[in-house]
Write an enzyme that holds these catalytic residues in place. Structure first.
Site, PDB file in Angstrom:
ATOM      1  CD  GLU A  49      -2.964   0.821   2.325  1.00 17.99           C
ATOM      2  OE1 GLU A  49      -2.667   0.075   3.150  1.00 17.99           O
ATOM      3  OE2 GLU A  49      -3.671   1.725   2.470  1.00 17.99           O
ATOM      4  CG  ASN A 196      -9.463  -1.796   1.601  1.00 21.09           C
ATOM      5  OD1 ASN A 196      -8.980  -2.992   1.839  1.00 21.09           O
ATOM      6  ND2 ASN A 196      -9.300  -0.881   2.522  1.00 21.09           N
ATOM      7  CD  GLU A 197     -10.137  -2.537   6.005  1.00 18.65           C
ATOM      8  OE1 GLU A 197      -9.972  -1.672   6.742  1.00 18.65           O
ATOM      9  OE2 GLU A 197      -9.567  -3.747   6.526  1.00 18.65           O
ATOM     10  CE1 TYR A 260      -3.476  -6.371   8.864  1.00 20.51           C
ATOM     11  CE2 TYR A 260      -5.559  -5.598   8.823  1.00 20.51           C
ATOM     12  CZ  TYR A 260      -4.439  -5.699   8.443  1.00 20.51           C
ATOM     13  OH  TYR A 260      -3.901  -4.970   6.996  1.00 20.51           O
ATOM     14  CD  GLU A 316      -5.949  -4.969   4.050  1.00 21.88           C
ATOM     15  OE1 GLU A 316      -5.670  -4.404   5.486  1.00 21.88           O
ATOM     16  OE2 GLU A 316      -6.369  -4.002   3.279  1.00 21.88           O
ATOM     17  CD  GLN A 365       0.278  -2.405   3.955  1.00 18.35           C
ATOM     18  OE1 GLN A 365       1.268  -1.710   3.111  1.00 18.35           O
ATOM     19  NE2 GLN A 365      -0.874  -2.062   4.216  1.00 18.35           N
TER      20      GLN A 365
HETATM   21  O1  AHR Z   1      -2.886  -2.732   6.377  1.00 18.49           O
HETATM   22  C1  AHR Z   1      -3.182  -1.358   6.847  1.00 18.49           C
HETATM   23  C2  AHR Z   1      -4.676  -1.115   6.665  1.00 18.49           C
HETATM   24  O2  AHR Z   1      -5.501  -2.066   7.412  1.00 18.49           O
HETATM   25  C3  AHR Z   1      -5.223  -1.079   5.549  1.00 18.49           C
HETATM   26  O3  AHR Z   1      -5.240   0.211   4.832  1.00 18.49           O
HETATM   27  C4  AHR Z   1      -6.903  -1.230   5.680  1.00 18.49           C
HETATM   28  O4  AHR Z   1      -7.408  -1.877   4.647  1.00 18.49           O
HETATM   29  C5  AHR Z   1      -6.831  -2.084   6.974  1.00 18.49           C
HETATM   30  O5  AHR Z   1      -7.487  -1.513   7.860  1.00 18.49           O
END
Ligand code: AHR
Length: 511
Positions: A49, A196-197, A260, A316, A365
């Site tokens: 990103e 995205n999201e 995450y 992600e 990332q």
């Molecule tokens: O990876 C960091 C961020 O986490 C990304 O930009 C977003 O899609 C997610 O919330």
């Protein structure tokens, strides 16, 4: 108990209590006689990103830099990513994608406008890395490209024009523009996502609203062989998947999910390098949640798509810790320890085992942001423990999944208990590869393996481990975590016995 001697009674009690006292033998039965689906190499994908130093400084330094580069791309990074056999990279975001207007990033660099990167530190984005640079980079490292379109602040027309600019070989204003900008042939970009999201930074939408919007975008996303991706759920938001599958399954090839691993809370995520066993355990426990998420989202998808045409894409995932002290909080820069290696190994095993539905994943990332495989500082580059796990697991890319039955001890602490071992297996070109993680930071585990359906003559192995839970590779220092040969697996009479050291990720190969 009348007819049972005291000694026999002792043996019975011992047998049933072994699993709870940590002495029991762990066992893995690998079903080479019942091969599963192909493990899509895209499961080993990455995410890059416009955030912190992922793109600028990490991938791209510009042609005038004194850091050795080819067309502005760092030579050291390009070499390391080629070695890693990166199958695909997702770009330009993330949250950045829904603020990105692609026409800002084409044409002569001196004429490209500078914008503010509103999500990530409010820094200036000079657009010197745009569509051509990204796609040239993918060609350079030999991977597929995955582009995320701007739904949050863009338009259907802008998205359709971008796709035409990149993929069309016909005459049109967009292809004329591409040729003027130096690229005669179209690029071959298969993966395109609409936003995205979209439940969060991509527009704070309800799933019903986004599903309608997705269908609109999807109607105008056209290119031969295109793989269309809908923006999916936040972790355990199962309703999101349900609504999207109900309203849009026929218009998509894949739907994403983001999750995450945060050992603390979002307010206090905890340090990447300074942690005790309590935080180690919490990280393992939270990352194992991926198994439940993938299982439950897949079950919802099965309702609407029993033929499993639509892929679940974990585009992600990874560890999210506090930033390193003294670094820009908006840049999400964190170190990467042996704990990250375990987290990578566990998640990749989970994705492999769900290869019938999980067709892609993208670690967040690739460079200098969150759980990176590479860190850079000016001219220096570090390969992280996560890099080495990806490298060791490459054997699974496009291999055939072999289902396995795993019986194992528990790793127990005062905070709770999880399975001590996590594993997956595949076969390619007659070689069976089993990847295993021993989550316990202090106890080794003895494991016996039976491979059903194959006669084996040779065993070999590799390992990623270290003496300390928080060992990491640092700039200018000898690597503390890397891949080493592993000789603790023995084959006799078709059975394998192995010892997995504490806190290790191991690859055992048999042929
Ligand atoms: O990876 C960091 C961020 O986490 C990304 O930009 C977003 O899609 C997610 O919330």
């Amino acid at each position: 108990m009348k007819n049972v001697s005291r000694f026999q009674a002792f043996l019975i009690v011992l047998f049933f209590s072994l699993p709870f006292c940590g002495f029991s033998q762990n066992s893995v039965v690998v079903h080479a006689d019942k091969p599963g689906p192909k493990i899509d190499k895209a499961i080993y994908g990455h995410f890059a990103e416009h955030l912190g130093h992922c793109i600028y400084g990490g991938i791209y330094v510009g042609e005038k830099s004194d850091i050795p580069n080819i067309k502005g791309f760092r030579l050291d990074v390009v070499g390391a990513l080629k070695d890693l056999k990166v199958p695909l990279v997702r770009w330009p975001g993330g949250c950045f994608a829904d603020t990105y207007h692609w026409k800002d990033g084409i044409g002569p660099k001196s004429e490209r406008p500078s914008i503010i990167n509103v999500h990530w530190g409010g820094v200036t984005e000079d657009n010197s890395f745009g569509t051509h640079e990204f796609l040239d980079f993918c060609e350079l490292i030999g991977c597929d490209a995955y582009v995320c379109l701007n739904v949050g602040s863009g338009s259907v027309q802008e998205a359709a024009q971008w796709i035409e600019y990149v993929t069309s070989s016909n005459e049109s204003p967009m292809t004329k523009l591409r040729k003027q900008n130096g690229r005669e042939k179209p690029w071959n970009v298969k993966y395109w996502a609409a936003g995205n999201e979209t439940w969060g930074c991509g527009g704070s939408m309800r799933p019903e609203y986004y599903a309608d919007l997705y269908n609109q975008y999807s109607s105008f996303m056209r290119a031969p062989g295109m793989y269309k991706i809908a923006s999916g759920a936040n972790g355990e938001d199962y309703r999101w998947t349900d609504v999207l599958m109900k309203q849009s399954a026929s218009m998509m090839n894949g739907i994403s999910v983001h999750y995450y691993t945060v050992p603390g809370t979002w307010e206090n995520k905890r340090s990447a390098t300074q942690f005790d066993e309590k935080e180690w355990f919490s990280t393992m426990e939270k990352t194992l949640k991926m198994e439940e998420l993938v299982t439950k989202h897949s079950a919802i998808m099965d309702k609407y798509d029993p033929g499993k045409k639509v892929g679940l894409l974990v585009d992600e995932w990874g560890n999210w810790f506090d930033v390193e002290p003294g670094t820009n909080p908006g840049f999400l820069y964190q170190q990467n320890t042996l704990r990250d290696a375990l987290v990578a190994g566990i998640n990749l095993n989970i994705f492999n085992n769900h290869a019938d539905r999980v067709r892609m994943s993208n670690i967040a990332q690739m460079i200098n942001v969150l759980q990176s495989v590479i860190l850079t500082k000016e001219k220096e580059m570090v390969l992280t423990p996560t890099y080495y796990v990806f490298k060791m697991y490459n054997v699974h890319q496009d291999a055939t999944l072999l289902p396995l039955d795993l019986k194992c001890n528990k790793y127990t602490t005062e905070s709770g208990s999880v399975d001590a071992i996590n594993a997956s297996a595949s076969v390619k070109d007659g070689v069976v590869s089993i990847t295993l993680c021993n989550l316990d930071p202090s106890k080794s585990q003895n494991v016996s393996f039976e491979i059903q359906g194959l006669k084996l003559a040779q065993v070999s192995g590799k390992i990623v481990t270290s003496g300390k839970m928080n060992a990491y590779n640092d700039f200018g220092k000898k690597e503390e975590v890397t891949i080493a040969d592993y000789n603790a697996a023995k084959l006799s009479n078709g059975l394998v016995e192995a010892t997995l050291p504490a806190k290790s990720v191991v690859l055992i190969q048999l042929k």
